[in-house]
Every structure is written in C-alpha cells, then in structure tokens.
Design an enzyme around this catalytic site. Structure first.
Site: not given
Ligand code: R5P
Length: 292
Positions: A186, A212
């Site tokens: 970012k 992720d």
């Molecule tokens: C970050 O700490 C986790 O790996 C995820 O990126 C995050 O929790 C995803 O959250 P959201 O779907 O609400 O953006």
C-alpha cells in the site's frame, strides 16, 4: 486403543470428513443451548479408554465455551487421551500486548484450551506464535497444498500475499502451483488516497490469486481486487483458509470484481464459494501424532 470422533455443533461436517479420513467412528453427542444462551453438552456413547478427538472451532465465543465443555465431558467419561481439533481457532491474531492495560487474548484463550486436552491440532493460524500458550500441546497444519491444487486446476499465473507478513504462505502456494509470487504494497498518495499494487510484478493480463489466512468482511480482498483489475489483471481470485465471510461478504466480493472465491471447510462456506477440504491435512498430522 480405539480412536473416536466427537463432533461439536460448529464443526459437524468437518468432523464427519475427518472421521472418514481416519476411518474412526463418530460418537453420538449432543450440544444444547439454554434460553439464556448457556451451553450443555452430553456424550450419548461411552468413550472410556479411547483416544477422543473433539472437533469444534472456537469462534465465535459461544463455540469456544462449547469446546471447553466437550473437553470436560470426555475427561469425565474416562477418555484415555483428549485431542482438541480446532478447524478455525479464534483469537490467533493478537500475539502481544499493544496498549498498556490490555489483555493478551491469545494467551488467555490458549491457556484455557490447553488445560483440558492432551494435544491440540488446528489449521493455518494467523500467528503461529500463539501456540506457545498451549503449553507445548499445540500444532498447526497447513491447508496450502489443498488450496494450491485448486488454484492449479483454475489456472493461476501469480500468487499474491495481501502484505509482506503473509508472504511465506503465498510463496508456499506459488511453489506448488508452479507460478510467480509477490506481495501487495500500500502506498499513501495523499491523506485520503492509497494505492495498492504488487511490489515487483506486472499483473497485466495475468490470472492473480490473493492468498490470505482468512476473509472476514472481505474489505482487504475487495480493495486489492479493484486496484489489480484497474492495473489490467485478467482475473482475480480471493483465496483463504478460513472463510468467515461476515455480513454477506461472499456475494459482495463476487459482485465487486472478484472472479472466484476459494476457502477450505474449516468454517462452513456460503453459496458461491469453492471449497477444498482441510480434513486430509489434519488427518495426516493426527496419524503421525497418534499415541500408542
Ligand atoms: C489480517 O490480519 C488477516 O490476515 C486478514 O487479512 C484480515 O483479517 C481480513 O479481514 P477482512 O476480510 O475483514 O478485510
């Protein structure tokens, strides 16, 4: 010594898959809620002398309490060993005290869970360091091989980590897929403007998978996907181990530029999400750990 599986109310389908993988019977078991929300659990078959696998995710909080009650029920019923299987482990994100006066939530939860079991197996923890609070009893397995297999089937040119901290999981996936890897970065352009782009790779014309550990609101994936599409990516896949998809996130992501969604079955997935099972990965480590 027989191994038996107890399915908690949050993880019935996962428990059934695990039992099938291990060729272990499932014990008849029942969890009820009182009108005030408190939980009551009961084993309807004996487990005396058995290795008991308790399968129950620990989020949201009510599922954690149910897991603790299952541990107590199995001990009370004379289980020889108790292994807690936690497909999705809550409170794995805070591994240190950030502000004075705060609780260290992963320590509080880890101690509670570790007390009532002989071993605990979970899948793709956000921070592996939270295992330290389980008193040496905890183990996390990776569902990345199952995820990578699906990505290979779809055709994937680049695997992206959502940030540098998540890069090793993306690298592992890319290696198995046999494609390029990078992480997203970012950059703040102004107080109100942020751009997100792959640190080193050009995504033009590429099928990109963002991998992720979890998707909650989908906000992280949505903003990355919009930018990657704008930068010319041919397709963007949002991929995770734990698909929480809160607040109708799955249809929102599919309507907002994500071409495909993939998660494992550690949390029951909503419609529109492709699912691979993490049960074989858990079964593999349980077979290795099986006590005599
Ligand atoms: C970050 O700490 C986790 O790996 C995820 O990126 C995050 O929790 C995803 O959250 P959201 O779907 O609400 O953006």
């Amino acid at each position: 010594v027989p191994t038996v599986v107890v399915a908690g109310s949050a993880s019935g389908a996962f428990a059934a898959r695990l039992a099938a993988e291990l060729q272990a019977p499932m014990v008849r078991a029942e969890a009820k809620r009182f009108p005030d929300g408190e939980c009551s659990v009961r084993l309807h078959e004996g487990v005396r002398g058995s290795h008991v696998l308790l399968v129950q995710s620990t989020a949201p909080d009510a599922n954690l309490v149910e897991h603790l009650l299952w541990q107590d029920a199995a001990r009370e019923a004379g289980a020889r060993t108790i292994t807690s299987v936690v497909p999705y482990y809550g409170y794995a994100r805070q591994d240190r005290v950030f502000e004075p006066g705060e609780a260290l939530s992963s320590r509080a939860i880890g101690r509670a869970l570790g007390f009532g079991c002989d071993g605990l197996v979970t899948v793709d923890l956000h921070k592996e360091s939270v295992l330290q609070f389980l008193g040496g009893k905890g183990r996390a397995v990776s569902a990345v091989p199952q995820i990578a297999q699906a990505l290979s089937g779809w055709g994937t040119d680049i695997v992206l980590a959502p940030d540098q901290g998540a890069r090793s999981r993306a690298e592992q996936a890319a290696k198995l897929v046999g494609c390029r890897v990078d992480h997203l970065e970012k950059t703040r352009l102004s107080p109100t403007e942020v751009t997100i782009r792959a640190k080193a790779l050009d995504v033009r014309g590429a099928r990109v998978a963002i991998v992720d550990d979890l998707i909650a609101s989908g906000g992280t994936m949505m903003s990355a996907a919009k930018e990657l599409k704008r930068q010319g990516a041919k397709a963007v896949y949002a991929v995770c181990t734990h698909g929480l998809f809160t607040g109708g996130a799955a249809p929102k992501l599919l309507a907002g530029g994500i071409d495909r969604l993939l998660s494992t079955d550690t949390v029951a997935a909503p419609a529109g999400v492709d699912v691979v099972s993490a049960a074989p990965a858990v079964a593999g480590v349980l077979a290795e750990l099986r006590p005599a």
